[in-house]
Design a protein around this motif. Structure first.
Motif, PDB file in Angstrom:
ATOM      1  N   ASP A 239       0.848  -1.331   0.075  1.00 57.31           N
ATOM      2  CA  ASP A 239       0.061   0.056  -0.029  1.00 57.31           C
ATOM      3  C   ASP A 239       0.724   1.128   0.019  1.00 57.31           C
ATOM      4  O   ASP A 239       0.406   2.389  -0.302  1.00 57.31           O
ATOM      5  N   VAL A 240       2.260   0.891   0.147  1.00 57.34           N
ATOM      6  CA  VAL A 240       3.092   2.161   0.055  1.00 57.34           C
ATOM      7  C   VAL A 240       3.917   2.241  -1.154  1.00 57.34           C
ATOM      8  O   VAL A 240       4.198   1.142  -1.471  1.00 57.34           O
ATOM      9  N   ASP A 241       4.059   3.329  -1.592  1.00 57.00           N
ATOM     10  CA  ASP A 241       5.140   3.506  -2.842  1.00 57.00           C
ATOM     11  C   ASP A 241       6.394   3.416  -2.055  1.00 57.00           C
ATOM     12  O   ASP A 241       7.128   4.259  -1.534  1.00 57.00           O
ATOM     13  N   TYR A 242       6.925   2.146  -1.994  1.00 60.51           N
ATOM     14  CA  TYR A 242       8.282   1.626  -1.289  1.00 60.51           C
ATOM     15  C   TYR A 242       9.482   2.517  -1.774  1.00 60.51           C
ATOM     16  O   TYR A 242      10.314   2.852  -0.712  1.00 60.51           O
ATOM     17  N   GLU A 243       9.922   2.636  -2.980  1.00 62.13           N
ATOM     18  CA  GLU A 243      11.039   3.207  -3.359  1.00 62.13           C
ATOM     19  C   GLU A 243      10.897   4.702  -3.010  1.00 62.13           C
ATOM     20  O   GLU A 243      11.898   5.019  -2.285  1.00 62.13           O
ATOM     21  N   ALA A 244       9.729   5.370  -3.137  1.00 67.09           N
ATOM     22  CA  ALA A 244       9.850   6.679  -2.798  1.00 67.09           C
ATOM     23  C   ALA A 244       9.796   6.846  -1.238  1.00 67.09           C
ATOM     24  O   ALA A 244      10.495   7.816  -0.700  1.00 67.09           O
ATOM     25  N   ALA A 245       9.229   6.185  -0.489  1.00 69.43           N
ATOM     26  CA  ALA A 245       9.307   6.016   1.131  1.00 69.43           C
ATOM     27  C   ALA A 245      10.381   5.665   1.616  1.00 69.43           C
ATOM     28  O   ALA A 245      10.949   6.551   2.679  1.00 69.43           O
ATOM     29  N   CYS A 246      11.365   5.224   0.940  1.00 73.52           N
ATOM     30  CA  CYS A 246      12.788   4.709   1.376  1.00 73.52           C
ATOM     31  C   CYS A 246      13.694   6.191   1.433  1.00 73.52           C
ATOM     32  O   CYS A 246      14.856   6.227   2.320  1.00 73.52           O
ATOM     33  N   ARG A 247      13.140   7.229   0.752  1.00 74.75           N
ATOM     34  CA  ARG A 247      13.895   8.431   0.678  1.00 74.75           C
ATOM     35  C   ARG A 247      13.997   9.126   2.022  1.00 74.75           C
ATOM     36  O   ARG A 247      14.543   9.856   2.656  1.00 74.75           O
ATOM     37  N   ASN A 248      12.596   8.787   3.151  1.00 74.48           N
ATOM     38  CA  ASN A 248      12.404   9.621   4.183  1.00 74.48           C
ATOM     39  C   ASN A 248      12.304   8.494   5.311  1.00 74.48           C
ATOM     40  O   ASN A 248      12.912   9.048   6.322  1.00 74.48           O
ATOM     41  N   ALA A 249      12.179   7.467   5.135  1.00 74.45           N
ATOM     42  CA  ALA A 249      11.758   6.366   6.170  1.00 74.45           C
ATOM     43  C   ALA A 249      13.012   6.016   6.931  1.00 74.45           C
ATOM     44  O   ALA A 249      14.210   5.840   6.122  1.00 74.45           O
ATOM     45  N   SER A 250      13.032   5.711   8.027  1.00 70.03           N
ATOM     46  CA  SER A 250      14.440   5.383   9.038  1.00 70.03           C
ATOM     47  C   SER A 250      14.176   3.714   9.112  1.00 70.03           C
ATOM     48  O   SER A 250      15.301   3.066   9.021  1.00 70.03           O
ATOM     49  N   ALA A 251      13.168   3.223   8.680  1.00 71.83           N
ATOM     50  CA  ALA A 251      12.973   1.728   8.758  1.00 71.83           C
ATOM     51  C   ALA A 251      11.629   1.519   8.056  1.00 71.83           C
ATOM     52  O   ALA A 251      10.391   2.238   8.276  1.00 71.83           O
ATOM     53  N   ILE A 252      11.594   0.368   7.199  1.00 76.83           N
ATOM     54  CA  ILE A 252      10.297   0.006   6.367  1.00 76.83           C
ATOM     55  C   ILE A 252      10.266  -1.444   6.380  1.00 76.83           C
ATOM     56  O   ILE A 252      11.547  -2.072   6.198  1.00 76.83           O
ATOM     57  N   THR A 253       8.963  -1.976   6.150  1.00 84.24           N
ATOM     58  CA  THR A 253       8.596  -3.393   5.869  1.00 84.24           C
ATOM     59  C   THR A 253       8.689  -3.475   4.232  1.00 84.24           C
ATOM     60  O   THR A 253       7.972  -2.841   3.572  1.00 84.24           O
ATOM     61  N   PRO A 254       9.315  -4.420   3.721  1.00 86.06           N
ATOM     62  CA  PRO A 254       9.283  -4.576   2.164  1.00 86.06           C
ATOM     63  C   PRO A 254       7.749  -5.422   2.056  1.00 86.06           C
ATOM     64  O   PRO A 254       7.382  -6.010   2.883  1.00 86.06           O
ATOM     65  N   VAL A 255       7.479  -5.299   0.715  1.00 82.48           N
ATOM     66  CA  VAL A 255       6.439  -6.118   0.220  1.00 82.48           C
ATOM     67  C   VAL A 255       6.877  -7.004  -1.002  1.00 82.48           C
ATOM     68  O   VAL A 255       7.122  -6.383  -2.021  1.00 82.48           O
ATOM     69  N   PRO A 256       6.852  -8.248  -0.930  1.00 81.89           N
ATOM     70  CA  PRO A 256       6.551  -9.122   0.082  1.00 81.89           C
ATOM     71  C   PRO A 256       7.888  -9.343   1.119  1.00 81.89           C
ATOM     72  O   PRO A 256       8.745  -8.633   1.016  1.00 81.89           O
ATOM     73  N   ALA A 257       7.611 -10.472   2.143  1.00 80.14           N
ATOM     74  CA  ALA A 257       8.630 -10.564   3.048  1.00 80.14           C
ATOM     75  C   ALA A 257       8.852  -9.508   4.211  1.00 80.14           C
ATOM     76  O   ALA A 257       9.682  -9.567   4.886  1.00 80.14           O
ATOM     77  N   GLY A 258       7.835  -9.006   4.255  1.00 83.05           N
ATOM     78  CA  GLY A 258       7.602  -7.926   5.372  1.00 83.05           C
ATOM     79  C   GLY A 258       6.754  -8.580   6.475  1.00 83.05           C
ATOM     80  O   GLY A 258       6.875  -9.599   7.267  1.00 83.05           O
ATOM     81  N   VAL A 259       5.427  -7.894   6.211  1.00 81.34           N
ATOM     82  CA  VAL A 259       4.449  -8.024   7.562  1.00 81.34           C
ATOM     83  C   VAL A 259       3.861  -9.358   7.435  1.00 81.34           C
ATOM     84  O   VAL A 259       3.481 -10.208   8.233  1.00 81.34           O
ATOM     85  N   GLY A 260       3.493  -9.818   5.974  1.00 80.04           N
ATOM     86  CA  GLY A 260       2.914 -11.151   5.760  1.00 80.04           C
ATOM     87  C   GLY A 260       3.508 -12.483   6.380  1.00 80.04           C
ATOM     88  O   GLY A 260       2.581 -13.347   6.930  1.00 80.04           O
TER      89      GLY A 260
END
Length: 282
Positions: A239-260
Motif C-alpha cells: 500500500d506504500v510507494d516503497y522506493e519513494a518512501a525509502c527516501r524518508n523512512a528510517s525503517a520500512i517493511t518490504p512487500v513481500p517478505a515484510g508483515v505477511g
C-alpha cells in the motif's frame, strides 16, 4: 542519504517458528497434536491459495491442518453448523474462516460463531473487545505481527505518534488499539479523511492498511518515520510507494517478505498456545 533499515519479516517469522518447534514436540510427547481447522467457502482462487499457504506452514511445523471446503451455495445456517462441529471437536484447537465468504452469507455471524478459545485469528467481536482492553489471548494476526516486528527490531512505541491508514475490524482498528495500549498517540485515517497527506506526515510510525497499491506516497512520510506496510496487492506491491518512501523512512517493511510472513507465524503461534491451554500448560 542513509538507506532505511529493512524490517525483514521472513527473518522474524523464522525465529518465531524455531521457538514454536520445541513447543510442538513437547505437546506431541503428551499425545496432543496442535490442530488448525480452516474453512473455505466457494472457489475463490486467491482464498484457496491463502488456505494452501497456511496448511503448508502448519505441515512444516508439525501442526495438523484440517481443511473444510464448502460450496458456493452454502447458506449462513450451514456454515454455522460446520463451525459448531469444529467448536465441539476437542482435537481442533484453532479455527480460521477464510475471508471473504460469498455475498449471501452473514460473515459477521459466522465469525462470531467461532468459540473464543479457538478464535486464533482474532475475528470475533468478543476477541476484538478483549484486544481493546489489552486482554486478548489471540489478537488479530496482522496487528500482532506489526507489533512483533517493532519489538523484534527494538523500535519504541511509547510516546510516539502512530498514524494508521485503514479501519478494518481485523487490521486498522485492532492495531490502533494495540498501539494505544502501548502508550502511543494514535491517529486513525480512512477513505473519508481530509488532508490525508498532512495526517500521514505527522506519524513517527505509519501503518498502511488501506488495500490500495502504492497509495501512500513517499513524500507523505515524515523524515525518520518507521513504515509498516500491511498491504498486499497484485504485482507483489504494498500500500506504500516503497522506493519513494525509502527516501524518508528510517525503517520500512518490504512487500513481500515484510508483515505477511509474520502474520502467518502469529497464526501458528496462537494455534500452539491454544493447544497448550487445552493441555493445561498455560
Amino acid at each position: 542519504m542513509r538507506e532505511p533499515i529493512v524490517l525483514d519479516g521472513s527473518r522474524v517469522a523464522a525465529e518465531i517458528k524455531a521457538n514454536l518447534a520445541g513447543r510442538v514436540e513437547r505437546l506431541k510427547e503428551l499425545g496432543i497434536v496442535p490442530c488448525l481447522a480452516t474453512i473455505l467457502v466457494g472457489g475463490d482462487p486467491a482464498s484457496a491459495t491463502y488456505v494452501k499457504m497456511k496448511a503448508n506452514a502448519c505441515r512444516r511445523l508439525g501442526i495438523e491442518s484440517v481443511r473444510v471446503e464448502l460450496p458456493e451455495t452454502t447458506t449462513t445456517e450451514e456454515l454455522l453448523e460446520a463451525i459448531g462441529r469444529l467448536n465441539e471437536d476437542p482435537a481442533v484447537h484453532g479455527i480460521l474462516l477464510q475471508h471473504p465468504v460469498p455475498g449471501p452469507i452473514d460473515e459477521r455471524a459466522a465469525f462470531d460463531a467461532i468459540a473464543i478459545g479457538k478464535d486464533v485469528d482474532g475475528v470475533t467481536m468478543l476477541g476484538f473487545a478483549l484486544n481493546t482492553f489489552g486482554a486478548a489471548a489471540y489478537p488479530s494476526c496482522t496487528p500482532a505481527a506489526i507489533l512483533t516486528i517493532l519489538d523484534h527490531y527494538g523500535i519504541g512505541i511509547e510516546g510516539r505518534h502512530a498514524v494508521v491508514v485503514g479501519r478494518s475490524p481485523i487490521l486498522g482498528k485492532p492495531v490502533s488499539a494495540m498501539l494505544l495500549n502501548r502508550n502511543a498517540t494514535v491517529t486513525i485515517c480512512h477513505s473519508k479523511t481530509t488532508d490525508l497527506a498532512e495526517m500521514v506526515a505527522l506519524g513517527d510510525i505509519v501503518v498502511a492498511a488501506v488495500g490500495k497499491p502504492r497509495f501512500i506516497q513517499g513524500e507523505w512520510i515524515k523524515p525518520g518515520a518507521v513504515v509498516l506496510d500491511a498491504g498486499y496487492n497484485p504485482g507483489n506491491v504494498g500500500d506504500v510507494d516503497y522506493e519513494a518512501a525509502c527516501r524518508n523512512a528510517s525503517a520500512i517493511t518490504p512487500v513481500p517478505a515484510g508483515v505477511g510472513p509474520v502474520t502467518i507465524s502469529m497464526l501458528l503461534k496462537h494455534t500452539v498456545e491454544a493447544a497448550e491451554r487445552a493441555a493445561g500448560l498455560r
